[in-house]
Design an enzyme around this catalytic site. Structure first.
Site, PDB file in Angstrom:
ATOM      1  N   ASN A  43       5.047  -4.761   0.600  1.00  0.00           N
ATOM      2  CA  ASN A  43       4.230  -4.052  -0.385  1.00  0.00           C
ATOM      3  C   ASN A  43       4.100  -4.877  -1.657  1.00  0.00           C
ATOM      4  O   ASN A  43       5.023  -5.603  -2.052  1.00  0.00           O
ATOM      5  CB  ASN A  43       4.771  -2.647  -0.666  1.00  0.00           C
ATOM      6  N   ILE A  44       2.936  -4.767  -2.285  1.00  0.00           N
ATOM      7  CA  ILE A  44       2.654  -5.503  -3.517  1.00  0.00           C
ATOM      8  C   ILE A  44       2.089  -4.508  -4.524  1.00  0.00           C
ATOM      9  O   ILE A  44       1.014  -3.933  -4.294  1.00  0.00           O
ATOM     10  CB  ILE A  44       1.647  -6.646  -3.269  1.00  0.00           C
ATOM     11  N   GLU A  56       2.248  -2.340   5.446  1.00  0.00           N
ATOM     12  CA  GLU A  56       1.565  -2.279   6.743  1.00  0.00           C
ATOM     13  C   GLU A  56       0.158  -2.876   6.641  1.00  0.00           C
ATOM     14  O   GLU A  56      -0.275  -3.641   7.503  1.00  0.00           O
ATOM     15  CB  GLU A  56       1.433  -0.834   7.233  1.00  0.00           C
ATOM     16  N   CYS A  91      -2.226   4.085   5.661  1.00  0.00           N
ATOM     17  CA  CYS A  91      -1.775   3.091   6.643  1.00  0.00           C
ATOM     18  C   CYS A  91      -1.903   3.619   8.065  1.00  0.00           C
ATOM     19  O   CYS A  91      -2.194   2.857   8.994  1.00  0.00           O
ATOM     20  CB  CYS A  91      -0.350   2.653   6.335  1.00  0.00           C
TER      21      CYS A  91
HETATM   22  N1  THU Z   1       4.565   1.912   0.638  1.00  0.00           N
HETATM   23  C1  THU Z   1       4.329   1.070   1.684  1.00  0.00           C
HETATM   24  O1  THU Z   1       4.412  -0.161   1.545  1.00  0.00           O
HETATM   25  N2  THU Z   1       3.968   1.609   2.875  1.00  0.00           N
HETATM   26  C2  THU Z   1       3.827   2.951   3.103  1.00  0.00           C
HETATM   27  O2  THU Z   1       3.384   3.351   4.178  1.00  0.00           O
HETATM   28  C3  THU Z   1       4.215   3.911   2.086  1.00  0.00           C
HETATM   29  C4  THU Z   1       4.468   3.349   0.727  1.00  0.00           C
HETATM   30  C5  THU Z   1       4.925   1.337  -0.663  1.00  0.00           C
HETATM   31  C6  THU Z   1       3.871   1.515  -1.721  1.00  0.00           C
HETATM   32  C7  THU Z   1       4.677   1.442  -2.988  1.00  0.00           C
HETATM   33  O3  THU Z   1       4.786   0.083  -3.384  1.00  0.00           O
HETATM   34  C8  THU Z   1       6.052   1.957  -2.602  1.00  0.00           C
HETATM   35  O4  THU Z   1       6.077   1.979  -1.182  1.00  0.00           O
HETATM   36  C9  THU Z   1       6.367   3.328  -3.134  1.00  0.00           C
HETATM   37  O5  THU Z   1       5.357   4.233  -2.827  1.00  0.00           O
END
Ligand code: THU
Length: 131
Positions: A43-44, A56, A91
């Site tokens: 995640n970014i 994802e 996602c």
């Molecule tokens: N996040 C993801 O990377 N994938 C998901 O399916 C749910 C949430 C990340 C987004 C954000 O950076 C952090 O989790 C908290 O919501």
């Protein structure tokens, strides 16, 4: 074919690259495509919160940008902050798009480090598709 354990390990490694200074919730994902190739992502986040990219979608974007055209067979998702880190709604829709009719597997780690397998058609029933 790569094992679920190995795919989860790649997701874990990817979570270490997470840029998540706002939520402090790192996430990593590893996506296996029909070709046998695996793509990972983290995640970014952004100071403009709504621009955050989930792990994802980062992994799937990398696959598509790498000319992957086959079905998404499975995707492992991992966060050190939460057992069973389920994919968010957006996602799920992305996973459904690239499953291309296959019932893609979602690989998650439980509290005790064992693995649970879910299926995209169960996590996103009656999903939107353009006909
Ligand atoms: N996040 C993801 O990377 N994938 C998901 O399916 C749910 C949430 C990340 C987004 C954000 O950076 C952090 O989790 C908290 O919501």
């Amino acid at each position: 074919m790569i094992s679920n354990e190995e795919l989860l390990k790649i997701a874990k490694e990817a979570s270490e690259n997470s840029y998540s200074p706002y939520s402090n919730f790192p996430v990593g994902a590893a996506a296996l495509f029909e070709s046998g190739n695996v793509y990972s992502g983290c995640n970014i986040e952004n100071s403009s919160y709504g621009l955050t990219l989930c792990a994802e979608r980062n992994a799937i974007s990398t696959a598509i940008a790498s000319k992957e055209t086959g079905k998404l067979i499975k995707i492992a998702i991992y966060s050190p902050k939460s057992a069973k880190c389920f994919p968010c709604g957006a996602c799920r829709q992305w996973i459904q798009e690239f499953s291309k009719g296959y019932n893609s597997e979602i690989i998650l780690e439980n509290d005790d480090a064992s693995i649970s397998i879910y299926y995209i058609n169960d996590l996103l029933p009656n999903s939107f598709v353009l006909k």
